[in-house]
Design a protein around this motif. Sequence first.
Motif, PDB file in Angstrom:
ATOM      1  N   ILE A  58      50.491  35.403  52.567  1.00 33.59           N
ATOM      2  CA  ILE A  58      50.954  34.222  53.294  1.00 33.59           C
ATOM      3  C   ILE A  58      52.128  33.528  52.610  1.00 33.59           C
ATOM      4  O   ILE A  58      53.136  33.209  53.248  1.00 33.59           O
ATOM      5  N   VAL A  59      52.049  33.304  51.320  1.00 30.74           N
ATOM      6  CA  VAL A  59      53.080  32.551  50.601  1.00 30.74           C
ATOM      7  C   VAL A  59      54.381  33.337  50.396  1.00 30.74           C
ATOM      8  O   VAL A  59      55.471  32.791  50.604  1.00 30.74           O
ATOM      9  N   PRO A  60      54.343  34.611  49.968  1.00 33.71           N
ATOM     10  CA  PRO A  60      55.585  35.309  49.625  1.00 33.71           C
ATOM     11  C   PRO A  60      56.621  35.391  50.738  1.00 33.71           C
ATOM     12  O   PRO A  60      57.820  35.249  50.473  1.00 33.71           O
ATOM     13  N   GLY A  61      56.204  35.638  51.981  1.00 36.50           N
ATOM     14  CA  GLY A  61      57.168  35.773  53.068  1.00 36.50           C
ATOM     15  C   GLY A  61      58.092  34.578  53.219  1.00 36.50           C
ATOM     16  O   GLY A  61      59.318  34.731  53.175  1.00 36.50           O
ATOM     17  N   PRO A  62      57.542  33.361  53.398  1.00 35.50           N
ATOM     18  CA  PRO A  62      58.416  32.186  53.505  1.00 35.50           C
ATOM     19  C   PRO A  62      59.269  31.945  52.268  1.00 35.50           C
ATOM     20  O   PRO A  62      60.435  31.551  52.378  1.00 35.50           O
TER      21      PRO A  62
END
Length: 328
Positions: free
Chosen positions: A188-192
């Motif tokens: 969830i966190v890495p993409g943004p």
Amino acid sequence: MSNTTISSEILDLQLASRMIFSYAVLVFIAFGTVGNLLNIFVFIRIKVLRQMPNSVFLLTSFIASLVQIWTTRFSAAFHNLTGVDLLKQSSFYCEIRWLFGRTGATISMASICLSSINRFLMTSQNVRYRQVVTMRCARMTVIVMILIFLIPLIPDIVYYSGPGCTPTGSPYWYRQYTMYFNQIFSNIVPGPVLAIFGILTWRNLRSVRVIQRNRLEEQVNRMILAELVMICITAIPTIIGAIYPLVTVSITKSQLRVAQDSLWLNILAIPGITTYCASFYVFYAASSAYRKNVRTALSCKKHNRIETQDYTQQQNALIPMKTIALRG
């Protein structure tokens, strides 16, 4: 619909889910192993590359990616295709799979995020920003990051020590904690983060005022575009696949619904595997400079520097961007 028909459909869905996912995983493992090993070899052999702080983050991501695909992905694919559960054959492999399989994913993605942040700093016109990350700073950051992601999951060694490779005695809160921990920091966190700092890096490059910059900017722009494309391709299905089980965890599902969900979740998981397997091929396709470095590293000749004679001294602060590509 009769019970016999439903049972047959469930079995077909389960078989299709296992076969599609397993064969795709084995193909990705083969390409990913070769690609990550080549990346490691190139970044170690080329002196200029291994002296860059950014290389510390990227080498960490390559190694963590290898750990992740061989501990987590291979054991699952092998079990689906052969019916032999390697985790049950060896308690040591079981512990390695759960401890380093989880941390391999989080460390790999965290390293890529650190690399993208570092590139944003390196392309800034502010000299202080470009001097923030040194080799010593990069090494210390990686060590601290590994400890942060490794220590909270050490209980896996205790809970997954049984002969069946199942969490014996693990409390409910710990199972929930590890599920959320893994999904948040791996998917969830890495993409943004990568998207934001990729765009910021692009803006920095567009604002750079250097007379002779065409060839360098072209290489960097290609790599950034390749990274953004990879993010768009892999992040969306990965995020959907990560959020869906969390949202539906309290829903009572029939066996048919479970089989259908499993099929679609496995299909959604396949693009996410490219994050750990495709970096070499993205680098190689996006950058002619990296292709030259690969050929140089694989040759018998000793070569310790990247061709920079076409650039002015003012461009030296941006040279790391010539050989390092963003990953998804």
